[in-house]
Every structure is written in structure tokens, then in C-alpha cells.
Write an enzyme that holds these catalytic residues in place. Structure first.
Site, PDB file in Angstrom:
ATOM      1  N   CYS A  28       0.816  -1.215   0.000  1.00 22.26           N
ATOM      2  CA  CYS A  28       0.000   0.000   0.000  1.00 22.26           C
ATOM      3  C   CYS A  28       0.848   1.263   0.000  1.00 22.26           C
ATOM      4  O   CYS A  28       1.902   1.307   0.632  1.00 22.26           O
ATOM      5  CB  CYS A  28      -0.885   0.029   1.236  1.00 22.26           C
ATOM      6  N   ARG A  37       5.968  -0.594  -5.931  1.00 20.49           N
ATOM      7  CA  ARG A  37       5.899  -1.296  -4.645  1.00 20.49           C
ATOM      8  C   ARG A  37       4.966  -2.500  -4.712  1.00 20.49           C
ATOM      9  O   ARG A  37       4.966  -3.322  -3.806  1.00 20.49           O
ATOM     10  CB  ARG A  37       5.396  -0.331  -3.561  1.00 20.49           C
ATOM     11  N   TRP A  61      -2.797  -2.950  -1.520  1.00 17.48           N
ATOM     12  CA  TRP A  61      -2.332  -4.339  -1.670  1.00 17.48           C
ATOM     13  C   TRP A  61      -3.189  -5.141  -0.701  1.00 17.48           C
ATOM     14  O   TRP A  61      -3.085  -4.970   0.515  1.00 17.48           O
ATOM     15  CB  TRP A  61      -0.852  -4.412  -1.303  1.00 17.48           C
ATOM     16  N   ASN A  73      -2.455   2.714   5.375  1.00 16.62           N
ATOM     17  CA  ASN A  73      -1.508   1.600   5.226  1.00 16.62           C
ATOM     18  C   ASN A  73      -1.394   0.927   6.585  1.00 16.62           C
ATOM     19  O   ASN A  73      -1.395   1.605   7.605  1.00 16.62           O
ATOM     20  CB  ASN A  73      -0.110   2.105   4.856  1.00 16.62           C
ATOM     21  N   GLY A  74      -1.224  -0.399   6.585  1.00  8.89           N
ATOM     22  CA  GLY A  74      -1.090  -1.103   7.862  1.00  8.89           C
ATOM     23  C   GLY A  74      -2.285  -2.002   8.083  1.00  8.89           C
ATOM     24  O   GLY A  74      -3.089  -2.233   7.162  1.00  8.89           O
ATOM     25  N   GLU A 101      18.634 -18.564  -1.620  1.00  8.08           N
ATOM     26  CA  GLU A 101      18.369 -17.355  -2.399  1.00  8.08           C
ATOM     27  C   GLU A 101      18.041 -17.722  -3.856  1.00  8.08           C
ATOM     28  O   GLU A 101      17.170 -17.109  -4.477  1.00  8.08           O
ATOM     29  CB  GLU A 101      19.574 -16.404  -2.294  1.00  8.08           C
ATOM     30  N   LYS A 139      14.536 -16.650  -5.689  1.00 13.13           N
ATOM     31  CA  LYS A 139      14.413 -15.877  -6.926  1.00 13.13           C
ATOM     32  C   LYS A 139      13.585 -16.666  -7.935  1.00 13.13           C
ATOM     33  O   LYS A 139      12.735 -16.121  -8.620  1.00 13.13           O
ATOM     34  CB  LYS A 139      15.795 -15.611  -7.540  1.00 13.13           C
ATOM     35  N   GLU A 185       9.779 -16.889  -6.930  1.00 13.10           N
ATOM     36  CA  GLU A 185       8.988 -15.664  -6.891  1.00 13.10           C
ATOM     37  C   GLU A 185       8.687 -15.110  -8.278  1.00 13.10           C
ATOM     38  O   GLU A 185       7.656 -14.483  -8.463  1.00 13.10           O
ATOM     39  CB  GLU A 185       9.593 -14.603  -5.976  1.00 13.10           C
ATOM     40  N   HIS A 235      18.173 -37.783   3.720  1.00 10.71           N
ATOM     41  CA  HIS A 235      17.310 -37.955   4.901  1.00 10.71           C
ATOM     42  C   HIS A 235      15.843 -37.696   4.560  1.00 10.71           C
ATOM     43  O   HIS A 235      15.040 -37.477   5.463  1.00 10.71           O
ATOM     44  CB  HIS A 235      17.782 -37.029   6.027  1.00 10.71           C
ATOM     45  N   LYS A 257       6.933  -4.761  -3.241  1.00 15.22           N
ATOM     46  CA  LYS A 257       8.344  -4.423  -3.081  1.00 15.22           C
ATOM     47  C   LYS A 257       8.690  -4.163  -1.613  1.00 15.22           C
ATOM     48  O   LYS A 257       9.703  -4.617  -1.129  1.00 15.22           O
ATOM     49  CB  LYS A 257       8.677  -3.199  -3.945  1.00 15.22           C
TER      50      LYS A 257
HETATM   51  C1  F6R Z   1      13.038 -11.236  -2.753  1.00 10.75           C
HETATM   52  C2  F6R Z   1      12.776 -10.023  -2.033  1.00 10.75           C
HETATM   53  C3  F6R Z   1      12.200 -10.087  -0.653  1.00 10.75           C
HETATM   54  C4  F6R Z   1      12.900  -9.041   0.218  1.00 10.75           C
HETATM   55  C5  F6R Z   1      12.242  -8.978   1.606  1.00 10.75           C
HETATM   56  C6  F6R Z   1      12.927  -7.977   2.511  1.00 10.75           C
HETATM   57  O1  F6R Z   1      13.647 -11.010  -3.982  1.00 10.75           O
HETATM   58  O2  F6R Z   1      13.026  -8.982  -2.552  1.00 10.75           O
HETATM   59  O3  F6R Z   1      12.281 -11.350  -0.085  1.00 10.75           O
HETATM   60  O4  F6R Z   1      14.254  -9.377   0.315  1.00 10.75           O
HETATM   61  O5  F6R Z   1      10.891  -8.651   1.479  1.00 10.75           O
HETATM   62  O6  F6R Z   1      12.866  -6.679   1.987  1.00 10.75           O
HETATM   63  P1  F6R Z   1      13.813  -5.552   2.526  1.00 10.75           P
HETATM   64  O7  F6R Z   1      15.202  -5.892   2.139  1.00 10.75           O
HETATM   65  O8  F6R Z   1      13.312  -4.294   1.885  1.00 10.75           O
HETATM   66  O9  F6R Z   1      13.665  -5.521   4.025  1.00 10.75           O
END
Ligand code: F6R
Length: 610
Positions: free
Chosen positions: A2, A28, A74, A100-101, A484, A488, A491, A507, A605
Site C-alpha cells: 500500500c 511497490r 495491496w 496503510n497497515g 536465495e 528468486k 517468486e 534424509h 516491493k
Molecule cells: C526477494 C525479495 C524479498 C525481500 C524482503 C525484505 O527477492 O526482494 O524477499 O528481500 O521482502 O525486503 P527488505 O530488504 O526491503 O527488508
């Protein structure tokens, strides 16, 4: 996630400015948008599910007013529908609220309002706020908002308009950012600097528990009980052009551009911080002298999602170089286990946005209990950056794509600098310090070399995209890399990608290995190479297709696989170079599947709600 914008002035119409501000918050992640203005006839609202441009097209021809608020939503309470989009209004239509929240006691308040005969028009928690303000007996808008807020539990950044108080917007904050921007006979309000930095860089950040009145000529801040909490605006040292992210990101989009910005970002985070002579790092922003640094007995890293995985890489680095016990934990879980906060532990919060609510709340929990927290944060002046005792800015530049790439690389390098500094006031020798400094200096070039593999990875990425389910495996330093990589991949391709320690395969998960389930294995040249190769044989023997990210001098024997060789750095720094091909694989796989890499479904984001 949001976003909030607001405008009040004497010269300009609010609606175009609000829409422009909302466009700047689009990256975002959101699913609906809306605006409200104060017209001579009263509050007017336009909102709808979909993109800001859909809202723009649907906006009534006459939508005039020099005061207004806007929102990108959102979904949390109820699906993305026109009715659930913000702003929400009270029963008379005099009040408009964007929020927001999350209001935790929304269900109880909704029941109470329904019992009192109020018709609720949405499924949202926010609508109750509009009704509470509308029903308040308070004499001023500030009093009405303050009274409404005494009824709600939860987090909020909010902006409120009222037809009876046309000269003001009232805003409030509790756990969700709210920024006031000062212009010339006009004022802006936003949840994110990006929305207002084009108009002004003179800003005030509202603190938790504060309320503010914003008029065309200025602002006044109050505590929750409406006693004055004087706050002045400061001039931010930021380049507005750096926030110009509303464009499409160029060919390939934002993620593509940001991946290829990694060599430059790596140079920026290291610039001026390496000391060749003494083989150490200079991090003035940590605000810790040598004596305090020596007194640290443990390091705990906190972050969410990819920042957590890089935090694991960082904890290993600290343990290896500084020989201080270190581990990483998901910030989203941390405060709920009532953690013991130790005075000789250094807590490190890592976040690109600096606004991730789970990480912010973890920081607040630590500080409340008297612990010391430093931040590894990208966004200057963000909530976490302002909350911590000291820190390292990452200088990655604005990151727009939801899938974090360049910020993560700078996080890893930030941890390398921290580990070096911690190590050198303890037992790390000058020679070892210099070894790491030299390797760090060469790193941007190595990053460039890995990115140059991009074209070669298209075909293998397309093969991986054909699978419904994949494993990403690694051991010790390689395990967070695998996590990681899986993150990637899942997502942005929506494929099921699961990370495992290679050592744990037999296991349980080995039962799933088959020709239909590929494994991406991280196999660096290190003390575990032979054992890793043994596991590759086990996977191959069960028909599992293999992609191996490794170093050129690793002998994989006769294991049938597609190998991807990355340049070798010092073993402590290898994880970041092993991570980069996994970004490229995810990108090419998602692009091959025709997916919008920059706006993956269901994700935002900045995650500003719990
Ligand atoms: C994955 C991604 C998220 C962020 C997570 C933390 O590609 O971007 O998993 O890493 O939401 O976000 P920040 O770094 O902004 O606290």
C-alpha cells in the site's frame, strides 16, 4: 504494498498530482488505486481495482479540488475490488481515509458499527476508521482522528480529509511510514519519499504515535493526546532524479537493468571504506569504537526473505573472519519468541527498503530491551535507518524490481566490510585482512564476468522452466546461496523451487528426485567439494537432471550435468559470485514463460504490514 499520497495547496489541482504520485509508488506492488478530493460540493472519491492508469481513465471529467489524498492498495482484508479500494468514507460521505497497515481489532469494531446500524460497504479494516472519525463528537478534525485512534489496535499510516475542515489533511502514524513534504504555499504527504521527492526534498518524518495537521502553508505535529510534539522539516541530501523510476526500466525491465547495475553498485558500497595498508575496513557510521567492538561476544543478523538469506551469508562471513559466533534469523519470527537480548550481542538488521515492518519491529524489540542494533540499509532516511544505533548505507541506488538483486549484492559486501572490521580489532591477521581487501577490490570485475554468462544461460533456464518442481541445494556457505536461488526462481517463475542442504537430501527429499525434478546444485571449490560431488552422483543415479554452479577447477568427474563456472574469489567471498547465475536463471526462465518479471503476482516491493 500500500502507498499513500496527499496534496494541499493554493495553486494546483490535486488530482493530477495525486495520480502522478501514485504512479511513482506503483513499483511497490498493488492491486487497486483511488483518490479523493475536496470539491466545493464536498468529498469526491474515485477508486477501482486495477492499475493507476485504469483509475486515471475512469476519473470523472470534473474532479476539481486543491486538497486530496490517494492510495494504492495491496489486499489484506478482502479481495481486490472497487469497493475495497481506498479511500473509504463514512456514512455521510464527509470523511475520506486512506490507510496503510492493519487494524488488528477491525472485526470487533465492524461488529460494533453494524450493531449501531452502520452499513459497511467494504470488507476492509480501513473503513471502520472512516466511520469512527465520522461519528466522533470531537470539535476539530484532529480531535476526531485522535479519538478514533484510541479505539484501534494495530499499525497505521493514514491520511484523512473532512468536508467540514477543507483547509487541512490530518495524518497519523503508528508503525507505517508517513512523510510530510514542504513546498511553496503547498504541502505534500506520502508514505514513500519516491512519491514526493520530485516536488520537494524538504521533509519531516512523522514518528510512531504522532498526528499532524497539514495545511497549504505548513504543518503542526502532535502526540496521540494532541499535546504539541514540535518537529521541523529537514533538507534531504538526495538526488530526485535517482527516484525517477516510473519508466519501464528500459529493455528487459527493471530486474534486468538492476542485475547489470551490480558491478557499479558493488563499487559504490566499497568506495572509501577499504584500508589496504592495515587490511581492514572503515565504517564510521557504526558508531562503535575499538573497545566496544572488542566487547562483542555474539552477532545476530535479522532480515526477511532474501535479506534473511544474505544475512545467513553475512553471519558465516563474520564467524569465519572475526571468529565471533554469529547466526541469522527471520526477523518476522524474532519478536514472537520473546527473545533474550544480550548486552554483548551485536544485532544487525538488514533491509533494502528500510521499511519492512517485521524487521523494523524486531529492531524496536531489541532497543526496547536495551540491545545495540546496527543497520545494513539501502534507503537513506528510511524507518530502520532512523531507528538503529548506527549502520552501513548500501548505496545500491533505488531498487524497483520486486525481486531484489543489486541490493543483495551490496548487502553481502556490507557484511564483508563489517566482518573485516570486526575481525581486524580481534584476531584476524593483517595478512588475512589484506587478502580480503584485495579480493573485495577485484569483486566488481568478477561480478561483471558472471553477468557476461547471461546469454549462455538462456537455454538451460528454459529447460528448468519446463519443470513444475525443482530443488536448489548447497552446503554450509553454499546453502544460503541455494536458498536465495530457490527464492528468486519461485517468486518470478511461480515454479515450486525448494532449497535443501545437500547433506540432508538422503534424509528425505531424495525420494522426490526423478527425471521430472531438476536440481540446481551449488558446488564451490572448498573443503566440501568431494562430498558435494558424491551427492551429485546420488542425484544422477536417480535420473535427476542437474545444473551445477561451480568453479572451473572443480572436477565433477563423469556426473552428467550442465555446469556453470563462476570466477573464484577468496572462499569467504565466493557465495555472492555463486548467487549471480541463479538470478540470471530465474530471470531467463520467467521471461521464457512470458511472465512480468518486475511485478510478480501477490508480491510487493516493500512489505509494510505484518
Ligand atoms: C526477494 C525479495 C524479498 C525481500 C524482503 C525484505 O527477492 O526482494 O524477499 O528481500 O521482502 O525486503 P527488505 O530488504 O526491503 O527488508
Amino acid at each position: 504494498m500500500c502507498g499513500i499520497v496527499g496534496y494541499i495547496g493554493t495553486k494546483q489541482e490535486a488530482a493530477p498530482l495525486l495520480l502522478e504520485g501514485l504512479t511513482r509508488l506503483e513499483h511497490r506492488g498493488y492491486d487497486s488505486a483511488g483518490v479523493a478530493v475536496l470539491a466545493p460540493s464536498g468529498v469526491r472519491v474515485a477508486k477501482r481495482a486495477g492499475r493507476v492508469r485504469d483509475l486515471q481513465e475512469a476519473l470523472p471529467k470534473r474532479f476539481a479540488g486543491k486538497v486530496g489524498i490517494g492510495h494504492t492498495r495491496w489486499a489484506t482484508h478482502g479481495p481486490a475490488t472497487d469497493a475495497n479500494a481506498h479511500p473509504h468514507t463514512d456514512a455521510k460521505g464527509d470523511v475520506a481515509v486512506v490507510h496503510n497497515g492493519i487494524i488488528d481489532n477491525a472485526a470487533a469494531l465492524r461488529a460494533e458499527l453494524t450493531d449501531a446500524g452502520v452499513d459497511l460497504l467494504s470488507d476492509t479494516d480501513t473503513e471502520v476508521l472512516a466511520h469512527l472519525v465520522g461519528r466522533s463528537e470531537g470539535a476539530t478534525l484532529e480531535a476526531k482522528v485522535a479519538e478514533a485512534l484510541t479505539r484501534v489496535d494495530g499499525t497505521y499510516g493514514l491520511a484523512v480529509l473532512h468536508a467540514d475542515f477543507p483547509d487541512r489533511i490530518v495524518v497519523a502514524r503508528n508503525g507505517s511510514p508517513l512523510i510530510i513534504g514542504v513546498g511553496d504555499k503547498e504541502m505534500h504527504v506520502a508514505s514513500d519519499l519516491a512519491a514526493l521527492v520530485r516536488y520537494t526534498t524538504t521533509v519531516a518524518h512523522l514518528e510512531d504515535g504522532e498526528i499532524a495537521t497539514v495545511t497549504a502553508s505548513g504543518f503542526t505535529t502532535y502526540r496521540a493526546d494532541l499535546t504539541h510534539a514540535p518537529r521541523t522539516a529537514t533538507e534531504l541530501d538526495v538526488d530526485p532524479a535517482a527516484y525517477d523510476v516510473a519508466d519501464a526500466g528500459g529493455e528487459g525491465g527493471h530486474m534486468w537493468r538492476e542485475m547489470f547495475e551490480q558491478p557499479a553498485a558493488a563499487e559504490r558500497v566499497l568506495r572509501g571504506r577499504l584500508d589496504e595498508r592495515f587490511g581492514t575496513a572503515h565504517l564510521g557510521g557504526l558508531n562503535m569504537d575499538a573497545r566496544e567492538t572488542r566487547a562483542i561476544r555474539r552477532v545476530k543478523v535479522l532480515g526477511c526473505g532474501s535479506a534473511y538469506y544474505v544475512g545467513q551469508m553475512g553471519a558465516s562471513l563474520i564467524e569465519e573472519l572475526a571468529r565471533i559466533p554469529a547466526d541469522a534469523e527471520a526477523a518476522s519470527e524474532f519478536r514472537y519468541r520473546d527473545p533474550v537480548i544480550e548486552p554483548d550481542t551485536l544485532y544487525v538488521a538488514v533491509s533494502q527498503s528500510g521499511e519492512t515492518i517485521d524487521t523494523l519491529l524486531a529492531v524496536q524489540e531489541i532497543r526496547r530491551k536495551g540491545g545495540r542494533v546496527v543497520g545494513l540499509v539501502n534507503v537513506v532516511g528510511s524507518a530502520i535507518a532512523r531507528e538503529v544505533d548506527g549502520g552501513i548505507y548500501l548505496h545500491a541506488g533505488p531498487e524497483v524490481a520486486v525481486a531484489s538483486t543489486k541490493a543483495l549484492t551490496t548487502m553481502f559486501l556490507g557484511f564483508s566490510l563489517l566482518a573485516l572490521q570486526l575481525g581486524r580489532v580481534r584476531d584476524l591477521s593483517v595478512a588475512d585482512g589484506k587478502r580480503i581487501v584485495t579480493a573485495l577490490q577485484a569483486l566488481p570485475e568478477h561480478v561483471e564476468e558472471v553477468l557476461a554468462l547471461s546469454d549462455e544461460l538462456v537455454e538451460v533456464a528454459e529447460q528448468l522452466a519446463a519443470a513444475d518442481s525443482l530443488f536448489f541445494v548447497g552446503r554450509v556457505r553454499g546453502f544460503p546461496v541455494a536458498r536465495e536461488g530457490a527464492q528468486k526462481f519461485k517468486e518470478i517463475t511461480y515454479r515450486h523451487a525448494e532449497a535443501y542442504q545437500t547433506s540432508e537430501l538422503k534424509h528425505g527429499p531424495l525420494a522426490l528426485i526423478s527425471p521430472a525434478v531438476p536440481t540446481v546444485a551449488v558446488v564451490p571449490h572448498d573443503e566440501l567439494t568431494d562430498r558435494n560431488v558424491g551427492a551429485l552422483h546420488e542425484i544422477a543415479a536417480r535420473g535427476g537432471p542437474l545444473v551445477v554452479v561451480t568453479h572451473a577447477d572443480v572436477d565433477l568427474g563423469d556426473v552428467p550435468c550442465r555446469r556453470i563456472d563462476v570466477p573464484r574469489s577468496e572462499r569467504e567471498l565466493d557465495p555472492i559470485l555463486l548467487t549471480l547465475p541463479l538470478q540470471l536463471l530465474a530471470f531467463h526462465a520467467a521471461t521464457h514463460l512470458g511472465l512480468d518479471v518486475d511485478k510478480p503476482r501477490n508480491l510487493a516491493k516493500s512489505v509494510t504490514v505484518e
